[in-house]
Design a protein around this motif. Structure first.
Motif, PDB file in Angstrom:
ATOM      1  N   ALA A 250       0.821  -1.203   0.000  1.00  0.00           N
ATOM      2  CA  ALA A 250       0.000   0.000   0.000  1.00  0.00           C
ATOM      3  C   ALA A 250       0.860   1.261   0.000  1.00  0.00           C
ATOM      4  CB  ALA A 250      -0.930  -0.004   1.215  1.00  0.00           C
ATOM      5  N   ALA A 251       1.956   1.236   0.748  1.00  0.00           N
ATOM      6  CA  ALA A 251       2.857   2.392   0.771  1.00  0.00           C
ATOM      7  C   ALA A 251       3.496   2.614  -0.595  1.00  0.00           C
ATOM      8  CB  ALA A 251       3.928   2.190   1.844  1.00  0.00           C
ATOM      9  N   ILE A 252       3.899   1.527  -1.242  1.00  0.00           N
ATOM     10  CA  ILE A 252       4.479   1.649  -2.585  1.00  0.00           C
ATOM     11  C   ILE A 252       3.452   2.212  -3.559  1.00  0.00           C
ATOM     12  CG2 ILE A 252       5.418   0.343  -4.534  1.00  0.00           C
ATOM     13  CD1 ILE A 252       6.647  -1.589  -2.515  1.00  0.00           C
ATOM     14  N   GLY A 253       2.219   1.729  -3.468  1.00  0.00           N
ATOM     15  CA  GLY A 253       1.169   2.243  -4.340  1.00  0.00           C
ATOM     16  C   GLY A 253       0.884   3.713  -4.106  1.00  0.00           C
ATOM     17  N   ALA A 254       0.884   4.140  -2.832  1.00  0.00           N
ATOM     18  CA  ALA A 254       0.640   5.547  -2.530  1.00  0.00           C
ATOM     19  C   ALA A 254       1.778   6.422  -3.054  1.00  0.00           C
ATOM     20  CB  ALA A 254       0.482   5.733  -1.025  1.00  0.00           C
ATOM     21  N   ALA A 255       3.024   5.975  -2.867  1.00  0.00           N
ATOM     22  CA  ALA A 255       4.166   6.744  -3.365  1.00  0.00           C
ATOM     23  C   ALA A 255       4.141   6.843  -4.885  1.00  0.00           C
ATOM     24  CB  ALA A 255       5.468   6.104  -2.889  1.00  0.00           C
TER      25      ALA A 255
ATOM     26  N   ALA B  21       0.699  -2.348  -7.317  1.00  0.00           N
ATOM     27  CA  ALA B  21       0.974  -2.373  -5.882  1.00  0.00           C
ATOM     28  C   ALA B  21      -0.310  -2.283  -5.069  1.00  0.00           C
ATOM     29  CB  ALA B  21       1.924  -1.231  -5.513  1.00  0.00           C
ATOM     30  N   LEU B  22      -1.236  -1.428  -5.498  1.00  0.00           N
ATOM     31  CA  LEU B  22      -2.498  -1.295  -4.765  1.00  0.00           C
ATOM     32  C   LEU B  22      -3.351  -2.549  -4.869  1.00  0.00           C
ATOM     33  CD1 LEU B  22      -3.465   2.399  -5.621  1.00  0.00           C
ATOM     34  CD2 LEU B  22      -2.633   1.510  -3.441  1.00  0.00           C
TER      35      LEU B  22
ATOM     36  N   ILE C  40     -18.001  -8.169  -2.935  1.00  0.00           N
ATOM     37  CA  ILE C  40     -16.816  -7.734  -2.179  1.00  0.00           C
ATOM     38  C   ILE C  40     -15.628  -7.548  -3.121  1.00  0.00           C
ATOM     39  CG2 ILE C  40     -15.116  -8.480  -0.474  1.00  0.00           C
ATOM     40  CD1 ILE C  40     -17.404  -9.760   1.087  1.00  0.00           C
ATOM     41  N   GLY C  41     -15.409  -8.521  -3.998  1.00  0.00           N
ATOM     42  CA  GLY C  41     -14.299  -8.401  -4.937  1.00  0.00           C
ATOM     43  C   GLY C  41     -14.450  -7.205  -5.862  1.00  0.00           C
ATOM     44  N   SER C  42     -15.681  -6.942  -6.307  1.00  0.00           N
ATOM     45  CA  SER C  42     -15.918  -5.805  -7.209  1.00  0.00           C
ATOM     46  C   SER C  42     -15.678  -4.475  -6.501  1.00  0.00           C
ATOM     47  CB  SER C  42     -17.349  -5.858  -7.743  1.00  0.00           C
ATOM     48  OG  SER C  42     -17.586  -7.065  -8.449  1.00  0.00           O
ATOM     49  N   LEU C  43     -16.139  -4.364  -5.260  1.00  0.00           N
ATOM     50  CA  LEU C  43     -15.937  -3.117  -4.517  1.00  0.00           C
ATOM     51  C   LEU C  43     -14.458  -2.861  -4.258  1.00  0.00           C
ATOM     52  CD1 LEU C  43     -18.861  -3.317  -1.921  1.00  0.00           C
ATOM     53  CD2 LEU C  43     -18.698  -1.823  -3.914  1.00  0.00           C
ATOM     54  N   LEU C  44     -13.743  -3.873  -3.829  1.00  0.00           N
ATOM     55  CA  LEU C  44     -12.315  -3.701  -3.551  1.00  0.00           C
ATOM     56  C   LEU C  44     -11.548  -3.405  -4.841  1.00  0.00           C
ATOM     57  CD1 LEU C  44     -11.698  -6.533  -0.928  1.00  0.00           C
ATOM     58  CD2 LEU C  44     -11.914  -4.083  -0.517  1.00  0.00           C
ATOM     59  N   GLY C  45     -11.859  -4.132  -5.917  1.00  0.00           N
ATOM     60  CA  GLY C  45     -11.156  -3.906  -7.180  1.00  0.00           C
ATOM     61  C   GLY C  45     -11.447  -2.540  -7.760  1.00  0.00           C
ATOM     62  N   GLY C  46     -12.730  -2.118  -7.729  1.00  0.00           N
ATOM     63  CA  GLY C  46     -13.072  -0.804  -8.261  1.00  0.00           C
ATOM     64  C   GLY C  46     -12.441   0.324  -7.466  1.00  0.00           C
ATOM     65  N   ALA C  47     -12.466   0.213  -6.123  1.00  0.00           N
ATOM     66  CA  ALA C  47     -11.861   1.256  -5.293  1.00  0.00           C
ATOM     67  C   ALA C  47     -10.359   1.337  -5.512  1.00  0.00           C
ATOM     68  CB  ALA C  47     -12.176   0.984  -3.819  1.00  0.00           C
ATOM     69  N   THR C  48      -9.710   0.192  -5.640  1.00  0.00           N
ATOM     70  CA  THR C  48      -8.263   0.171  -5.866  1.00  0.00           C
ATOM     71  C   THR C  48      -7.911   0.855  -7.177  1.00  0.00           C
ATOM     72  OG1 THR C  48      -8.049  -1.887  -4.620  1.00  0.00           O
ATOM     73  CG2 THR C  48      -6.275  -1.344  -6.145  1.00  0.00           C
ATOM     74  N   ALA C  49      -8.627   0.510  -8.249  1.00  0.00           N
ATOM     75  CA  ALA C  49      -8.326   1.097  -9.557  1.00  0.00           C
ATOM     76  C   ALA C  49      -8.604   2.596  -9.575  1.00  0.00           C
ATOM     77  CB  ALA C  49      -9.143   0.391 -10.641  1.00  0.00           C
ATOM     78  N   MET C  50      -9.670   3.032  -8.920  1.00  0.00           N
ATOM     79  CA  MET C  50      -9.982   4.459  -8.903  1.00  0.00           C
ATOM     80  C   MET C  50      -8.898   5.250  -8.182  1.00  0.00           C
ATOM     81  SD  MET C  50     -12.653   5.073 -10.662  1.00  0.00           S
ATOM     82  CE  MET C  50     -13.005   6.732 -10.135  1.00  0.00           C
ATOM     83  N   LEU C  51      -8.337   4.693  -7.126  1.00  0.00           N
ATOM     84  CA  LEU C  51      -7.233   5.370  -6.445  1.00  0.00           C
ATOM     85  C   LEU C  51      -6.041   5.535  -7.381  1.00  0.00           C
ATOM     86  CD1 LEU C  51      -7.320   3.681  -2.906  1.00  0.00           C
ATOM     87  CD2 LEU C  51      -7.948   6.035  -3.488  1.00  0.00           C
ATOM     88  N   ALA C  52      -5.760   4.487  -8.179  1.00  0.00           N
ATOM     89  CA  ALA C  52      -4.646   4.579  -9.123  1.00  0.00           C
ATOM     90  C   ALA C  52      -4.939   5.576 -10.232  1.00  0.00           C
ATOM     91  CB  ALA C  52      -4.352   3.193  -9.715  1.00  0.00           C
ATOM     92  N   LEU C  53      -6.201   5.678 -10.644  1.00  0.00           N
ATOM     93  CA  LEU C  53      -6.557   6.594 -11.734  1.00  0.00           C
ATOM     94  C   LEU C  53      -6.500   8.059 -11.315  1.00  0.00           C
ATOM     95  CD1 LEU C  53      -9.553   4.733 -13.423  1.00  0.00           C
ATOM     96  CD2 LEU C  53      -7.314   5.178 -14.408  1.00  0.00           C
TER      97      LEU C  53
END
Length: 748
Positions: free
Chosen positions: A377-382, A406-407, A685-698
């Motif tokens: 998570a830290a690598i993804g945030a950086a 990373a996320l 659950i998988g869709s929510l986690l995957g969508g939230a992760t990708a949106m953070l990267a976008l």
């Protein structure tokens, strides 16, 4: 051999082998094709190649007319030469019923056309033309033909089969003075031809004449190769991932069985050998089926690749036995690789350890899992912070992808920590005994729930990130392009490759020139003085106070650099005088004219700035989007298959629990409803986690694009497409899980 534990592996290997076999056949079939007009020429001499990298697909450096004529005269004196043909393609597009004929944009001299008359006579006059019989213009009648200067009436003197525009040799020499190929008919000695040509060109014979294919066709082949390569890589990865997950799940379910084998004296080597043999056997049988399906798939896809513009017209499948052999060997190999990690882990299980399997998870999140997840998570945030501040497109893309990966890893590792909260929130509206059973089952097996949701997480995250990146970038570049236009409307081509001088006499005129043998983009503007040039800021270091260049007609000239070119909607490294560009490139066409006046000639359309910005790179955007959809379908298919396989195995191994429910009084419908709700919960659950992760990267990519274009950019995601992927995962999950529950019968 093909037990239910290996069914998922069998299906995965069949599909991946079929994809690999089809892709290899199509890849080996992607060869340069000799253009029709060179088929009857035994030897062709091509002008010197440009020094640009291969992926630039630059045209060869042309010979000037005098040099080409001198070389042709010397080649014509060689023994065995019956005719010498100078190839001069130029822009020529017939107009029918007031509209340009699509797909027919190149004319040739009569001798270079390699066509035979079916009626009429060859062209000889300044306005004589021979056209294809499919144009349906009678001999002796007039036809309007668009050239770079504008439309004109030409007299049809003859017909040939197919589609063609053929003019007299003198007319072709006027419309295209530069020459890039000289063909020899007859039976000349290639060695003698090379002796005459020397370093002035390249001698091509046989299949080597495929190097003469249009650069646009070569680029399409390259794009198709990239698509096929990515497809093979993704299919192999998906297969290994699925087989590995299947094997890991299977080994975990068979811990008691493995423990018993160890208890009766089985060695770790024997355990590994048993699993390896099963994997190889399943892989071999599946590969046989997959190769057959791959052959059928290749025959179906060759036309699709041409229609989708991933391969040039004329592409067909060629049979290569080695490609099928490699695809067959890939099946057992991938199956073995997928089972390797599980086999090693199974061999380390001790007899007593395997027999002491806890039915309830005491700690879903171990210390090592916390450390690994938080680190990712830290690598993804950086990476996201760096992406948002990146000023270069390449850096932005690389760090955005790193951050997304990373996320996703962090989300998969930390999922057990958030699954309990998501379970309570999602099942809060669900009341009754069914909701309670599903809730407690998910909370009791948190790690199992997170592991089952992982394929959905990966699939949705990949889909949202890739499609969102493409759509957001396309919109951002359209905004930047529109910002460089200071007029309210733009004149753009309509059914033609560009605008003629008659449609847009003062429009910027792009061309390619050659500096030190390398192709360089140039733009002709009416405001620039002859004998001078401007350089773009990015290319300023490449040029000094002057530049010596070769034009499209082969003429050499030295120009004085007078400053840097202003920013504009049409990028170029050099800016030249427009009249100079027209004099040396008779087929140059303007991509757009920034004016408020509509054209009165065919092949032009007046549109708004926003429409121009969207259509400027429409073909590039279409290819990128098609490529994206192909990868998305592949990844989504692999993810959905992984979900179905995991739920199928999980449900089958929980038949004992369903029988207990039946003994407690539950009906088959109630048991099936419970299983369906569990599957829906996992996919959600998988869709929510995957969508939230990708949106953070976008968000990082949107920030970087906003800084680059100087405007606010919003993240754009095709949610209907993503919803369809989630729905497909859900349907497969329900199909895989509910039948086993319906078949559960209470034990006597």
């Amino acid at each position: 051999m093909l037990t239910r534990d290996w069914l998922g592996t069998f299906v995965a290997v069949v599909l991946s082998t079929a994809i690999v076999a089809a892709a290899l056949l199509l890849w080996t079939s992607s060869r340069p094709r000799v253009p029709d007009r060179f088929e009857e020429l035994s030897v062709v001499v091509q002008s010197p190649a440009a020094t640009n990298p291969a992926e630039f697909f630059a045209e060869p450096v042309p010979w000037p007319a005098a040099t080409a004529q001198e070389l042709a005269d010397r080649l014509g004196e060689l023994p065995g030469v019956t005719a010498v043909v100078q190839d001069r393609p130029f822009y020529a597009q017939p107009v029918r019923s007031g509209r340009p004929v699509p797909g027919l944009t190149t004319g040739y001299g009569w001798s270079a056309g390699a066509a035979r008359l079916v009626a009429g006579t060859p062209p000889t006059g300044e306005r004589d033309v021979v056209v294809g019989s499919d144009l349906r213009v009678p001999i002796g009648h007039e036809v309007t033909v668009l050239t770079a200067t504008g439309p004109a009436s030409w007299r049809v003197t003859g017909h040939v089969e197919g589609s063609a525009v053929l003019v007299a040799e003198t007319v072709a020499a006027r419309l295209q003075p530069g020459v890039r190929a000289i063909g020899l008919s007859g039976d000349p000695d290639p060695a003698a031809v090379r002796a005459v040509v020397g370093s002035a060109g390249t001698v091509l014979t046989g299949a080597g004449r495929g190097a003469l294919e249009p650069r646009a066709d070569a680029r399409l082949r390259w794009i198709g190769t990239q698509v096929l390569t990515a497809t093979v890589a993704l299919a192999g990865f998906a297969c290994v991932f699925l087989v590995a997950s299947t094997a890991a799940f299977g080994v975990n379910q068979r811990r008691r069985e493995i423990g018993l084998l160890r208890a009766v004296g089985a060695t770790p080597r024997q355990i590994r050998s048993t699993l390896y043999r099963s994997a190889l056997l399943v892989g071999g049988v599946a590969a046989t089926v997959g190769v057959v399906l791959g052959v059928v798939l290749a025959l179906v896809l060759d036309g699709f690749l041409v229609d989708a513009r991933f391969q040039p017209v004329g592409f067909t499948v060629h049979w290569e036995p080695w490609a099928l052999a490699v695809a067959f060997l890939a099946g057992p190999l991938v199956s073995l690789l997928g089972a390797a990690a599980s086999a090693r882990r199974a061999s380390r299980i001790g007899p007593l350890e395997a027999l002491r399997v806890a039915e309830v998870e005491d700690r879903p999140m171990s210390r090592s899992r916390w450390v690994a997840g938080l680190t990712a998570a830290a690598i993804g945030a950086a990476a996201g912070v760096y992406t948002a501040t990146a000023a270069d497109v390449t850096d932005m893309a690389q760090f955005a992808l790193l951050g997304a990966m990373a996320l996703v890893v962090a989300a998969a590792l930390l999922a057990p920590a958030v699954v309990p909260l998501l379970v309570r929130l999602l099942l809060w509206p669900v009341t009754g005994i069914t909701g309670s059973l599903v809730r407690e089952s998910a909370l009791t097996g948190v790690r199992r729930t997170a592991s089952t949701a992982a394929p959905v997480l990966l699939t949705v995250a990949f889909g949202v990130f890739i499609t969102g990146t493409v759509q957001t970038s396309t919109a951002a570049y359209a905004v930047r392009r529109a910002a460089t236009v200071d007029t309210g409307t733009v004149l753009i081509p309509n059914g033609t490759p560009g605008l003629t001088d008659a449609a847009a006499p003062g429009a910027p005129l792009p061309t390619h020139v050659y500096v030190a043998g390398a192709s360089v983009t140039a733009l002709g503007l009416p405001t620039q003085s002859p004998g001078t040039a401007l350089v773009s800021p990015d290319a300023a270091e490449k040029f000094g106070d002057s530049v010596t260049l070769t034009y499209a007609d082969g003429v050499l000239e030295t120009l004085r650099i007078t400053g840097q070119a202003p920013a504009g909607p049409i990028p170029a490294e050099l800016v030249l005088a427009r009249d100079v560009v027209r004099d040396h490139d008779k087929s140059a066409l303007a991509p757009a004219a920034f004016t408020a006046t509509a054209a009165t000639t065919p092949g032009a359309e007046l549109v708004s700035v926003a429409t121009y910005a969207e259509r400027a790179d429409a073909e590039e955007d279409r290819l990128v989007w098609s490529f994206t959809l192909l990868l998305l379908v592949m990844s989504a298919g692999a993810g959905a298959l992984a979900v179905a396989n995991t739920l199928l195995m999980s449900t089958r191994h929980r038949v004992r629990d369903y029988r207990v429910l039946r003994l407690a009084g539950a009906t088959p419908r109630q048991v099936a409803l419970t299983v369906a709700l569990e599957s829906t919960l996992v996919v959600t659950i998988g869709s929510l986690l995957g969508g939230a992760t990708a949106m953070l990267a976008l968000l990082g990519s949107a920030g970087s694009l906003a800084a680059q274009v100087g405007a606010e950019i919003s993240v754009i995601v095709p949610w209907p497409l993503i919803s369809a992927i989630v729905a497909a995962c859900l349907v497969l999950a329900l199909v895989a899980s509910t039948p086993s529950a319906l078949r559960a019968r209470p034990s006597r």
